[in-house]
Every structure is written in structure tokens, then in C-alpha cells.
Design an enzyme around this catalytic site. Structure first.
Site, mmCIF file in Angstrom:
data_model
loop_
_atom_site.group_PDB
_atom_site.id
_atom_site.type_symbol
_atom_site.label_atom_id
_atom_site.label_comp_id
_atom_site.label_asym_id
_atom_site.label_seq_id
_atom_site.Cartn_x
_atom_site.Cartn_y
_atom_site.Cartn_z
ATOM 1 N N GLY A 86 0.832 -1.207 0.000
ATOM 2 C CA GLY A 86 0.000 0.000 0.000
ATOM 3 C C GLY A 86 0.862 1.251 0.000
ATOM 4 O O GLY A 86 0.565 2.235 -0.691
ATOM 5 N N THR A 87 1.940 1.211 0.738
ATOM 6 C CA THR A 87 2.831 2.381 0.818
ATOM 7 C C THR A 87 3.414 2.709 -0.554
ATOM 8 O O THR A 87 3.483 3.878 -0.949
ATOM 9 C CB THR A 87 3.976 2.094 1.828
ATOM 10 O OG1 THR A 87 3.375 1.800 3.095
ATOM 11 C CG2 THR A 87 4.907 3.268 1.970
ATOM 12 N N ASN A 102 -7.647 4.459 9.184
ATOM 13 C CA ASN A 102 -7.172 3.215 9.797
ATOM 14 C C ASN A 102 -7.334 3.195 11.310
ATOM 15 O O ASN A 102 -7.444 2.137 11.905
ATOM 16 C CB ASN A 102 -5.707 2.953 9.419
ATOM 17 C CG ASN A 102 -4.837 4.167 9.535
ATOM 18 O OD1 ASN A 102 -5.129 5.215 8.950
ATOM 19 N ND2 ASN A 102 -3.776 4.075 10.292
ATOM 20 N N SER A 141 -3.930 -2.587 -0.383
ATOM 21 C CA SER A 141 -2.848 -3.423 0.145
ATOM 22 C C SER A 141 -3.375 -4.822 0.432
ATOM 23 O O SER A 141 -4.461 -4.975 1.007
ATOM 24 C CB SER A 141 -2.312 -2.790 1.433
ATOM 25 O OG SER A 141 -1.429 -3.669 2.076
ATOM 26 N N HIS A 164 -2.192 -7.266 2.512
ATOM 27 C CA HIS A 164 -2.160 -7.889 3.848
ATOM 28 C C HIS A 164 -3.273 -7.411 4.780
ATOM 29 O O HIS A 164 -3.417 -7.936 5.881
ATOM 30 C CB HIS A 164 -0.769 -7.771 4.480
ATOM 31 C CG HIS A 164 -0.396 -6.416 4.993
ATOM 32 N ND1 HIS A 164 -0.424 -6.099 6.332
ATOM 33 C CD2 HIS A 164 0.010 -5.300 4.357
ATOM 34 C CE1 HIS A 164 -0.021 -4.841 6.488
ATOM 35 N NE2 HIS A 164 0.242 -4.342 5.313
ATOM 36 N N THR A 214 10.110 -7.870 -12.556
ATOM 37 C CA THR A 214 9.408 -9.140 -12.775
ATOM 38 C C THR A 214 8.323 -9.304 -11.719
ATOM 39 O O THR A 214 8.580 -9.107 -10.528
ATOM 40 C CB THR A 214 10.423 -10.304 -12.707
ATOM 41 O OG1 THR A 214 11.448 -10.026 -13.663
ATOM 42 C CG2 THR A 214 9.769 -11.637 -13.024
ATOM 43 N N CYS A 264 2.272 1.373 12.576
ATOM 44 C CA CYS A 264 3.538 1.991 12.188
ATOM 45 C C CYS A 264 4.014 2.992 13.230
ATOM 46 O O CYS A 264 5.169 3.359 13.247
ATOM 47 C CB CYS A 264 3.385 2.694 10.849
ATOM 48 S SG CYS A 264 2.570 1.663 9.667
#
Ligand code: PLP
Length: 392
Positions: A71-72, A151, A199, A201, A237, A325
Site C-alpha cells: 500500500g505504501t 485506519n 494493500s 495484507h 518481474t 507503524c
């Protein structure tokens, strides 16, 4: 010891079906999607399917989806990519005070390179003022970046209205939808959003996979240059196993949407009502109705959030005192401060974020432990003693 995980806005466990879908791509299906031989062609087919599934969850076209590392990265790509491409138009970006650090710190970096950032304020429920947004737009504004849902509090922003204002003024609109996708309806055929970040996760994939929706016709330069992967939008890749996992997670989120939404909301409301019934001196943080179904943020007055978190951890309960975070830092949450909460109130906040795997029984366990822990901490809190003495 019993373990209860209620920190799903920080990260989520990998769904067994996601893991199962990923497994063949670590072994048999190892080809490079850019190779023209059989090994590459087969993998390319699955890559395309995963893109369709991610697009499907948000009613977007598969060509509008770019896979990223997280996401970042998607947030960085939106801000830096738009700013670079449209630098001749101007150097002004609008965001809000309650964004995730993936946005706020990227904006801070942009400031150092000569951009001007306007941070919109929020009210006590964490909501922005659309009139303030309208007033903030200038001829040199190149980007509005405002999150879909917060969030920490779960407050859901008026993305449709923000997008309409952005369209009217000819400004690109990016939304950080990391906490929204899969939890609330996101229909990109109906929402006037130009760029959207998500994101994996937070959606039951392993950590390290994200995606970006880029509406057809939106111009932004890539963050990572190299090969022609992802239609030249993101070189390197492709991380096939994780992309397959994200595709599967989006398919499940779409399939189980109603069931999960109802389940999460039920648990969240049970938790909220239980807390309000059994614990005095509690303040709710966030919007009472425009809120993610899984998120509950509450301040427990006269108790320090970090101590509460550690004491709950001793009882096997994993929650958060803010965003993952920033935990570890004792600074009060920038989100709660922006909402006009006092530093003391902000420091006594806890965030419960539920996941589809949580049960009523787990909620009841938390409701049994929490009052006990709070009573214990209040008994040794000088602030609480002072409050009691003043009342007597
Ligand atoms: N934006 C929001 C709103 C988030 O909650 C998070 C993660 O907590 C991110 C961005 C960053 O996403 P990632 O951890 O995939 O880099």
C-alpha cells in the site's frame, strides 16, 4: 494462554484458500510472465486472471489495475507520479491531517522538493469539510489525496463528493483505500476516483503485495523504471505467487462480502455496547455511523493506552493504541489530535479492529478481561485518584 487477535487494521492472517492458491506458483508454475514459451505463457494466464479478480472486487477494468509491492508503494506512486507528470501545471497538493504516514510522510518529502501541501482539518468525528476542500483548490493544485477510510477510527470519507469536486475543478483525485477495499462497497464505475491504492495484507494475503487502480486516461509517471511489465506502469518481474494470492483474496472478499460485513458489524456492536455498559469514563472516537464495520476506537480515561495494551497482551489480547507503524512511539495519535481530542484523551485510546475469523466468544472474553484490567490500572493511576478526590 488464550490468544485473541483484534488488530486486523494492522494486518490480517493469511486465508487458507489464499495460501492454497499461491502454493503451485512457488514450485511447478515458476515461469516468468514475460517469457513467450510455455512456462511463461501459463503463468501469464494466471496473472491476467488475478488482475480480473482484483478489478472485479471494485468494478474496475482489469487494464486499470497495476500490481505493486504494498500500500505504501501505491501511495508513493500516486503522489510522486502525479506530481512529476503535472509539474508544469503547478506544485500544490491537498491532503488531510488524518492520513496514514504513507501519505503524510510522502507529502513531507514533496514539500522538501518545492511542493506546497494543504492539510485539510477534520471535525470531532474525524470528518473533513467539503467546503474547506473547495476553498483549498487553486489553479496550481495537481492532486487531491484523501483516504477512503481512516485506519485508526474507521471513519469513512465522502469519496463520491470529493471526487465530484475534483472533477469539477479538473484536479486528479487519489484515495488511499487500504482500509476500505473488501470491508465496504467500492464501485469504481460509480465513484469519480482517478487513482486508488490498496494493500493485500489487510485482505488476508501475506505482507508485501499491493495494487493501484489507475483510471484509463489518467497520466502519471512510474515510480520504478525498467522493463515493460504492468504496461510500463511498474517495472520489475511480477511477484506471481503474491499476485495470485491477492487475486484469490479479492475473489473471496467479493464472494463473502455480505456475510463478512454482517458478522463484523455484529461483533463490533457487541463489543462497543459491552464496553459502554460495563466501563465508566469511556469516550468513543470516530464517526458513529459512517464507519468501517470492523473498527472501534475508544478512549479509557485515566488510563494510559500503552499500559492498557501491554496488560491486555499479558491476557493474550492483541489490540492497538493507534496505527501499527507508530506504535512503540509514545506520541499521541496525530489522528485523534487532529479531531480535537486532548493529548491525554488521545493517549488513553485503544483501537479494536475485528476480522472475519473473530467470534462472539472472543468478544465476550475481551469484555470479561477489559473491565478488570482497567479497574486495576485506574486503582494505581494518580489522575484517577485526583478525579475521585475532586468528586468527593
Ligand atoms: N494506508 C493505510 C490507510 C494503512 O492503514 C496502511 C497500513 O497500515 C498503509 C497505507 C500502508 O500499507 P502497507 O502496509 O501495505 O504498506
Amino acid at each position: 494462554m488464550r490468544r485473541v487477535y483484534m488488530d486486523n487494521n494492522a494486518t490480517t492472517p493469511v486465508h487458507p484458500e489464499v495460501l492454497e492458491a499461491m502454493m503451485p506458483f512457488f514450485q511447478d508454475q515458476f515461469g516468468n510472465a514475460s517469457s513467450i514459451h510455455w512456462a511463461g505463457r501459463e503463468v501469464k494466464k494466471y496473472l491476467d486472471e488475478a488482475r480480473e479478480k482484483v478489478a472485479g472486487l471494485m468494478n474496475a477494468d482489469p487494464e486499470e489495475i497495476v500490481f505493486t509491492g504494498c500500500g505504501t508503494e501505491s501511495d508513493n506512486m500516486a503522489i510522486k507520479g502525479v506530481a512529476f507528470t503535472h509539474k508544469d501545471k503547478g506544485r500544490h497538493i491537498i491532503t488531510s491531517k488524518v492520513e496514514h504516514h504513507a501519505i503524510l510522510h510522502t507529502c513531507q518529502f514533496m514539500e522538501k522538493t518545492g511542493y506546497e501541501i494543504t492539510h485539510l482539518s477534520v471535525d470531532r468525528e474525524g470528518m473533513i469539510d467539503l467546503e474547506e476542500l473547495r476553498r483549498a483548490i487553486r489553479p496550481d493544485t495537481v492532486l487531491i489525496t484523501i483516504m477512503f477510510a481512516n485506519n485508526e477510527t474507521g471513519t469513512i470519507f465522502p469519496v463520491k463528493e470529493i471526487g465530484e469536486i475534483a472533477r469539477e475543478k479538473g484536479v486528479i483525485f487519489h484515495t488511499d483505500a487500504v482500509q476500505a477495499v473488501g470491508k465496504i462497497p467500492v464501485d469504481l464505475k460509480k465513484l469519480p476516483v482517478d487513482i486508488l491504492s490498496l494493500s493485500g495484507h489487510k485482505l488476508n494475503t501475506p505482507k508485501g503485495i499491493g495494487a493501484q487502480f489507475i483510471r484509463q486516461g489518467t497520466r502519471l509517471s512510474p515510480l520504478i523504471h525498467g522493463g515493460a511489465q504492468e504496461r510500463n506502469r511498474r517495472a520489475g518481474t511480477e511477484n506471481i505467487p503474491y499476485i495470485i494470492g491477492l487475486g484469490k483474496a479479492c475473489e473471496i472478499a467479493q464472494r463473502d462480502f455480505q456475510k463478512r460485513h454482517k458478522h463484523l458489524r455484529g461483533l463490533r456492536d457487541r463489543l462497543q455496547e459491552g464496553i459502554l455498559r460495563t466501563i465508566p469514563h469511556v469516550e468513543f472516537n470516530g464517526h458513529p455511523t459512517k464507519r468501517l464495520p470492523n473498527t472501534l476506537n475508544m478512549s479509557f480515561l485515566y488510563v494510559e493506552g500503552e499500559s492498557l495494551l501491554l496488560n491486555l497482551d499479558l491476557e493474550g489480547i492483541a489490540v492497538s493504541s493507534g496505527s501499527a507503524c507508530t506504535s512503540g512511539s509514545l506520541d499521541p495519535s496525530h489522528v485523534l489530535l487532529a479531531m480535537g481530542k486532548s493529548p491525554l484523551l488521545a493517549q488513553s485510546a485503544l483501537r479494536f479492529s475485528l476480522g472475519w475469523a473473530n467470534t462472539e466468544e472472543e468478544v465476550d472474553y475481551v469484555l470479561e478481561v477489559l473491565p478488570r484490567v482497567i479497574n486495576r490500572l485506574r486503582a494505581i493511576s494518580p489522575l484517577y485518584q485526583k478525579h475521585k478526590n475532586e468528586k468527593e
